[in-house]
Motif scaffolding. Sequence first.
Motif, PDB file in Angstrom:
ATOM      1  N   MET A  31      -9.223 -70.011   5.715  1.00  0.00           N
ATOM      2  CA  MET A  31      -8.693 -71.007   4.676  1.00  0.00           C
ATOM      3  C   MET A  31      -9.131 -72.311   4.474  1.00  0.00           C
ATOM      4  SD  MET A  31      -6.233 -69.885   2.795  1.00  0.00           S
ATOM      5  CE  MET A  31      -4.269 -71.248   1.949  1.00  0.00           C
ATOM      6  N   GLY A  32     -10.234 -71.997   5.904  1.00  0.00           N
ATOM      7  CA  GLY A  32     -11.544 -73.782   5.521  1.00  0.00           C
ATOM      8  C   GLY A  32     -10.529 -74.715   7.201  1.00  0.00           C
ATOM      9  N   HIS A  33     -10.124 -73.675   7.885  1.00  0.00           N
ATOM     10  CA  HIS A  33     -10.027 -74.913   9.022  1.00  0.00           C
ATOM     11  C   HIS A  33     -10.424 -74.757  10.549  1.00  0.00           C
ATOM     12  CE1 HIS A  33      -5.914 -76.450   7.025  1.00  0.00           C
ATOM     13  NE2 HIS A  33      -5.681 -75.121   6.759  1.00  0.00           N
ATOM     14  N   LYS A  34     -11.267 -75.591  10.922  1.00  0.00           N
ATOM     15  CA  LYS A  34     -11.727 -75.612  12.365  1.00  0.00           C
ATOM     16  C   LYS A  34     -11.052 -76.047  12.868  1.00  0.00           C
ATOM     17  CE  LYS A  34     -16.141 -75.104   9.337  1.00  0.00           C
ATOM     18  NZ  LYS A  34     -17.307 -75.296   9.219  1.00  0.00           N
ATOM     19  N   ASN A  35     -10.125 -76.881  13.374  1.00  0.00           N
ATOM     20  CA  ASN A  35     -10.204 -77.743  14.271  1.00  0.00           C
ATOM     21  C   ASN A  35      -8.369 -77.700  14.458  1.00  0.00           C
ATOM     22  OD1 ASN A  35     -11.916 -79.872  15.024  1.00  0.00           O
ATOM     23  ND2 ASN A  35     -11.808 -80.768  13.716  1.00  0.00           N
ATOM     24  N   ILE A  36      -7.970 -76.410  15.649  1.00  0.00           N
ATOM     25  CA  ILE A  36      -6.769 -76.198  15.242  1.00  0.00           C
ATOM     26  C   ILE A  36      -5.516 -75.823  16.668  1.00  0.00           C
ATOM     27  CG2 ILE A  36      -5.623 -73.783  14.986  1.00  0.00           C
ATOM     28  CD1 ILE A  36      -8.130 -72.757  13.425  1.00  0.00           C
ATOM     29  N   ALA A  37      -4.491 -75.803  17.002  1.00  0.00           N
ATOM     30  CA  ALA A  37      -3.620 -76.749  17.999  1.00  0.00           C
ATOM     31  C   ALA A  37      -2.567 -75.268  17.989  1.00  0.00           C
ATOM     32  CB  ALA A  37      -3.295 -78.426  17.678  1.00  0.00           C
ATOM     33  N   LEU A  38      -2.802 -74.654  19.247  1.00  0.00           N
ATOM     34  CA  LEU A  38      -1.660 -74.227  19.669  1.00  0.00           C
ATOM     35  C   LEU A  38      -0.782 -75.480  20.358  1.00  0.00           C
ATOM     36  CD1 LEU A  38      -0.469 -71.497  20.130  1.00  0.00           C
ATOM     37  CD2 LEU A  38      -1.524 -71.670  22.147  1.00  0.00           C
ATOM     38  N   ILE A  39       0.367 -75.260  19.428  1.00  0.00           N
ATOM     39  CA  ILE A  39       1.803 -75.544  20.368  1.00  0.00           C
ATOM     40  C   ILE A  39       2.887 -75.524  20.652  1.00  0.00           C
ATOM     41  CG2 ILE A  39       3.014 -78.005  19.670  1.00  0.00           C
ATOM     42  CD1 ILE A  39       1.146 -79.144  17.631  1.00  0.00           C
ATOM     43  N   GLY A  40       4.124 -75.604  21.549  1.00  0.00           N
ATOM     44  CA  GLY A  40       5.080 -74.722  21.905  1.00  0.00           C
ATOM     45  C   GLY A  40       5.164 -74.621  23.727  1.00  0.00           C
ATOM     46  N   ASP A  41       5.057 -73.543  23.399  1.00  0.00           N
ATOM     47  CA  ASP A  41       4.468 -73.126  25.151  1.00  0.00           C
ATOM     48  C   ASP A  41       3.369 -72.163  25.111  1.00  0.00           C
ATOM     49  OD1 ASP A  41       4.553 -71.924  27.410  1.00  0.00           O
ATOM     50  OD2 ASP A  41       6.390 -70.290  27.392  1.00  0.00           O
ATOM     51  N   THR A  42       2.456 -73.472  25.710  1.00  0.00           N
ATOM     52  CA  THR A  42       1.238 -72.710  26.313  1.00  0.00           C
ATOM     53  C   THR A  42       0.370 -73.217  27.728  1.00  0.00           C
ATOM     54  OG1 THR A  42       0.360 -75.514  26.089  1.00  0.00           O
ATOM     55  CG2 THR A  42       0.766 -74.345  24.578  1.00  0.00           C
ATOM     56  N   LYS A  43       1.847 -72.732  28.700  1.00  0.00           N
ATOM     57  CA  LYS A  43       1.111 -72.882  30.179  1.00  0.00           C
ATOM     58  C   LYS A  43       0.965 -71.792  30.453  1.00  0.00           C
ATOM     59  CE  LYS A  43       6.472 -71.943  31.432  1.00  0.00           C
ATOM     60  NZ  LYS A  43       6.832 -71.653  29.985  1.00  0.00           N
ATOM     61  N   LEU A  44       0.478 -71.034  31.802  1.00  0.00           N
ATOM     62  CA  LEU A  44      -0.100 -70.004  32.254  1.00  0.00           C
ATOM     63  C   LEU A  44       0.910 -68.950  33.119  1.00  0.00           C
ATOM     64  CD1 LEU A  44      -3.702 -71.196  32.868  1.00  0.00           C
ATOM     65  CD2 LEU A  44      -3.074 -69.750  30.410  1.00  0.00           C
ATOM     66  N   THR A  45       2.417 -69.670  33.439  1.00  0.00           N
ATOM     67  CA  THR A  45       2.919 -69.231  33.911  1.00  0.00           C
ATOM     68  C   THR A  45       3.456 -68.002  33.647  1.00  0.00           C
ATOM     69  OG1 THR A  45       4.698 -70.990  33.275  1.00  0.00           O
ATOM     70  CG2 THR A  45       3.420 -71.466  35.194  1.00  0.00           C
ATOM     71  N   THR A  46       4.244 -67.632  31.939  1.00  0.00           N
ATOM     72  CA  THR A  46       4.936 -66.567  32.445  1.00  0.00           C
ATOM     73  C   THR A  46       3.526 -65.526  31.178  1.00  0.00           C
ATOM     74  OG1 THR A  46       5.178 -67.442  29.692  1.00  0.00           O
ATOM     75  CG2 THR A  46       6.191 -67.930  31.600  1.00  0.00           C
ATOM     76  N   ILE A  47       5.047 -64.263  31.248  1.00  0.00           N
ATOM     77  CA  ILE A  47       3.489 -63.087  30.154  1.00  0.00           C
ATOM     78  C   ILE A  47       2.988 -64.185  29.134  1.00  0.00           C
ATOM     79  CG2 ILE A  47       3.552 -60.809  30.033  1.00  0.00           C
ATOM     80  CD1 ILE A  47       5.330 -60.965  32.495  1.00  0.00           C
ATOM     81  N   ILE A  48       3.906 -63.869  28.254  1.00  0.00           N
ATOM     82  CA  ILE A  48       3.193 -64.336  26.586  1.00  0.00           C
ATOM     83  C   ILE A  48       2.912 -65.815  26.599  1.00  0.00           C
ATOM     84  CG2 ILE A  48       4.630 -64.881  24.219  1.00  0.00           C
ATOM     85  CD1 ILE A  48       6.986 -62.953  25.319  1.00  0.00           C
TER      86      ILE A  48
END
Length: 337
Positions: free
Chosen positions: A174-191
């Motif tokens: 859809m033409g998007h190049k700059n993308i954010a991952l927002i929410g639980d982004t820590k490295l302390t849980t499996i998911i």
Amino acid sequence: MKVTLKDVADAANLSVASVSRILTNRGRYSEVTAKRVRELAQKMGYYKNQNAADLSSKKSRAVGVVVPLIHTNFADEVIKGLYEATISSGYELLITYLDENEDHQYQVFQTLLSRQVGAVFMLSLDIPSWMVNTLLEEKISVISLTALLNDQVSAVTSDESEMMNTIIDYLVTMGHKNIALIGDTKLTTIISNTRRTNFIKLMHAHGLTDDNMFLYGTDHTYETGYNSVTTDYDINHLPFTAAVATADLVGQGLANAMLDHGKKVPDDLSIVTIDGLQQTEIARPKLTTIQQNFPEIGRVAMQIFLNSDSSNKDPQVIYIPTELIQRDSVLNLNAKI
């Protein structure tokens, strides 16, 4: 008057600890002693109804599901499917909650053992290794729901890599190049660890660099979504055109923050959520989502337990298909060229 464990111990002329171990099938006792204690417990009315029958037959008709104390509403959908499959199979479903307090964890563990559950379903939990090992030693089936736990434990979940690949591929198309991952982004849980790792890997696979990626948040809450574009980033000059919300609540927070500040979704920010519960359908605008089949995860997990007496007792991983539901929250940037 309710019959207690001590009453049974007194009648059997044994210690409370010994009777407890016999009734939960732990420790080594002669079959004669064990049978006498179980018959006493049943006759006296200890563990009434189903529990009494379980004590007599040594075969439990109960299974337990352990849910994190802090969870999003997807858990209710998993439990719904698990409950339907449990009841139709003639089992009783015990629901317990787990927090990070070790004393509470031990209490939950003891409750499950005392009920002689045949299986324990872990719902999106990084369960302590001692609990897993002890349950397995007690010949109790342990099945992880919505997350891969370890190679000793069967799991029923969505394919996290496939989900993230579908989302990133769709947004890039859809033409998007700059993308954010927002929410639980820590490295302390499996998911959270899996989603963050897949997000970065798949962005790189599309030829995008670290400068095109943005990570924000430590949980799956509405507040994290709302605050991401009102506190950490300047809502008037967002460095990304699209955001992947790690849960529907996060996506709703993002959408409402944009609306409250005079911005439009998807014109000023495109949003895709992970989970696909009903709130994505009733939100305005309706939110594009990768939809997981949570009830089916619960149903299939129960079926694994029911089939566990068959010749195949090795841990297995079953991925339940997901679907990208395209709605009104993603802008096609290619159409603006």
